[in-house]
Design a protein around this motif. Sequence first.
Motif, short mmCIF file in Angstrom:
data_model
loop_
_atom_site.label_atom_id
_atom_site.label_comp_id
_atom_site.label_asym_id
_atom_site.label_seq_id
_atom_site.Cartn_x
_atom_site.Cartn_y
_atom_site.Cartn_z
N ASN A 1 0.82 -1.22 0.00
CA ASN A 1 0.00 0.00 0.00
C ASN A 1 0.85 1.27 0.00
O ASN A 1 0.33 2.37 -0.14
CB ASN A 1 -0.93 0.02 1.22
N VAL A 2 2.19 1.13 0.17
CA VAL A 2 3.05 2.30 0.22
C VAL A 2 3.73 2.47 -1.14
O VAL A 2 4.41 1.56 -1.60
CB VAL A 2 4.13 2.15 1.32
N GLY A 3 3.52 3.62 -1.81
CA GLY A 3 4.04 3.84 -3.15
C GLY A 3 5.56 3.84 -3.21
O GLY A 3 6.17 2.91 -3.74
N ASN A 4 6.19 4.84 -2.66
CA ASN A 4 7.64 5.02 -2.75
C ASN A 4 8.32 4.45 -1.50
O ASN A 4 8.23 5.01 -0.42
CB ASN A 4 7.91 6.52 -2.90
N LYS A 5 9.02 3.33 -1.68
CA LYS A 5 9.60 2.65 -0.51
C LYS A 5 11.05 3.06 -0.25
O LYS A 5 11.68 2.57 0.69
CB LYS A 5 9.53 1.14 -0.70
N THR A 6 11.62 3.94 -1.10
CA THR A 6 13.04 4.27 -0.98
C THR A 6 13.39 4.79 0.42
O THR A 6 14.40 4.41 0.98
CB THR A 6 13.42 5.36 -2.01
N ALA A 7 12.53 5.64 0.95
CA ALA A 7 12.86 6.26 2.25
C ALA A 7 12.03 5.66 3.40
O ALA A 7 11.77 6.30 4.39
CB ALA A 7 12.62 7.76 2.18
N LEU A 8 11.64 4.38 3.18
CA LEU A 8 10.76 3.78 4.18
C LEU A 8 11.59 3.23 5.35
O LEU A 8 12.12 2.13 5.29
CB LEU A 8 9.94 2.66 3.53
N SER A 9 11.70 4.01 6.38
CA SER A 9 12.42 3.54 7.57
C SER A 9 11.54 2.52 8.30
O SER A 9 10.35 2.41 8.03
CB SER A 9 12.69 4.72 8.50
N LYS A 10 12.15 1.79 9.23
CA LYS A 10 11.38 0.85 10.07
C LYS A 10 10.26 1.60 10.79
O LYS A 10 9.15 1.10 10.94
CB LYS A 10 12.31 0.20 11.10
N TYR A 11 10.59 2.79 11.21
CA TYR A 11 9.63 3.60 11.95
C TYR A 11 8.39 3.89 11.08
O TYR A 11 7.25 3.71 11.51
CB TYR A 11 10.30 4.89 12.41
N LEU A 12 8.66 4.34 9.83
CA LEU A 12 7.54 4.65 8.93
C LEU A 12 6.80 3.39 8.51
O LEU A 12 5.59 3.39 8.35
CB LEU A 12 8.05 5.41 7.71
N MET A 13 7.58 2.31 8.32
CA MET A 13 6.95 1.04 7.96
C MET A 13 5.87 0.67 8.98
O MET A 13 4.76 0.30 8.62
CB MET A 13 8.03 -0.06 7.91
#
Length: 484
Positions: free
Chosen positions: A101-113
């Motif tokens: 469901n998350v478009g751009n995963k490049t900056a997906l930290s564990k926190y944001l995940m």
Amino acid sequence: MLGCSPRQARVVAALLVCAIAHPALATNVFTSYANDFIDPNLLPSQYGSNMKGAQDTVIAWAEEMSSHGPWSVTFKPVVAPSGDKHDYMSWAPYQWPDCSNVGNKTALSKYLMRKQCNYVFRDGQVNPDRTIPNDFQSFYNLSDAVLHNALAWSFQNQSSSTYSQNAVKYIKTWFLDSDTRMNPNLNYAQMNLGPAGQKGEYTGILDLRMLAKVVSGVLLLRKRGSTDWTGDLDAQFVAWCKDYIGWLQSAPTAKQAAASNNNHGTHYVGQLMALMVMVGDNKGATTFGRKYFGTTFKGQIAAGGDQPMEASRSRPFHYRNFNIAGMITAARLLKYADPTSNVWNTTAGSAHGYATIRTTVDFMLSPSSSAARTKESDVAFEVYPNVAAVAAVYGDPQGTYKRFLDQSGFSYTQDAFWVWDQPREAGTRSENAKMAPNSIAGSGSAAAQTTTVVGSGTGVGATAATMVGAIAAIVARWLLMDWT
Ligand SMILES: *[C@@H]1O[C@H](CO)[C@@H](O)[C@H](O)[C@H]1NC(C)=O
Ligand SMILES: *[C@@H]1O[C@H](CO)[C@@H](O)[C@H](O)[C@H]1NC(C)=O
Ligand SMILES: *[C@@H]1O[C@H](CO)[C@@H](O)[C@H](O)[C@H]1NC(C)=O
Ligand SMILES: *[C@@H]1O[C@H](CO)[C@@H](O)[C@H](O)[C@H]1NC(C)=O
């Protein structure tokens, strides 16, 4: 998932070496049992020498737990969604991220995940991330540490010792000190992650059930006059408990736990009663105890002693024992709050027959409800304190419970629970003698009732079965985090 850490591997190796080098283990391996309440009035002021094994185990466990403490919810490396590091938090065990469901995963930290990805439920598969906020394990250890340190201190007949100082330090750190105290709520217990989660579930109320152990420790410090447990600390802890009682009676998730028919309802009432006893509200504890035994309890045991709601779970042996431990805790609390209560004779049941707590433990003795039958031998030990408690309360004139424990190969007379789970509360001395064959029990005088403790000292020793039991207890300890 059962990988040995180097340290754990060493413990197992040491046990095996011990077994070869010595005829008997000095103490049992630490086991965190589901719950219990110990009425300090029923503990003797002096123990017979045949109790040394059980007492040594209590002391060893007090020291083992102390090597991990103190504990605080503020020590975890993550913070609850409130942003308040004083909030307790635990994560539901079977949830896994699905980031489609998350478009751009490049900056997906564990926190944001954990905030943005959807989480999906995979029954029985524990996400190892679960232990990142390990407040639940910390609290289990804290409650075992408080209980066993208070008991170890009570063996010493001193106004203060390292053990009482430890118990008091752990309570201060977890509940009272301004830097490290826990806010009196479970708003983020067993929380789901992802955009649909971020708040606690009713199942998380179980996380603090072992408050009954903490209260047992504090009542003992109070009754035996520990100089470390000052009036000021007592007042502060009572105030904390009152705040948390307010939360437990008003938060939606707590109300949902209270309304549960199964083990969640049982452990909810035990927790509430322990808190009420702590703040001196024995009347409140009696009201809630009677309500539980008059309603929820009645629907929990079928004729013949099975517990259908626990039997249908993925781990029926564990869940049956888990609920029995909750029933025993609640019954002991009710008896403490209201000594006139006839709770142990209270029956659940239906047109098909009537059952007491005893009946449901009797059900567990049958080979058809054994741990092996449902491939749960790793948690076979869970039934032992329940059997010993029932023998202690109801007596054991036929020797049924003693025979079961003897045949288990578990060195129960050396376990911590043997300090309080002997036939003492309701049994006669002859029943005691049957429970404990090498008994030095006295004549049944009033003095003997309060100060003489029987025990077997039969030296079950390091038989193969004992070793298996001991190792199973370690393994089970690792598994503990996955159960609730
Ligand atoms: C994805 O996020 C990164 C880091 O924020 C950014 O540099 C990049 O331009 C983004 N890509 C797209 C396609 O939006
Ligand atoms: C709790 O105690 C167990 C058993 O001794 C230990 O393995 C674990 O690391 C401890 N955890 C915490 C958070 O204290
Ligand atoms: C405990 O200590 C008190 C005071 O020092 C002493 O009078 C009493 O005999 C002791 N009791 C036991 C069981 O040792
Ligand atoms: C059950 O009730 C009987 C009769 O009142 C009493 O003698 C007995 O002690 C009770 N049992 C327990 C375990 O309280």
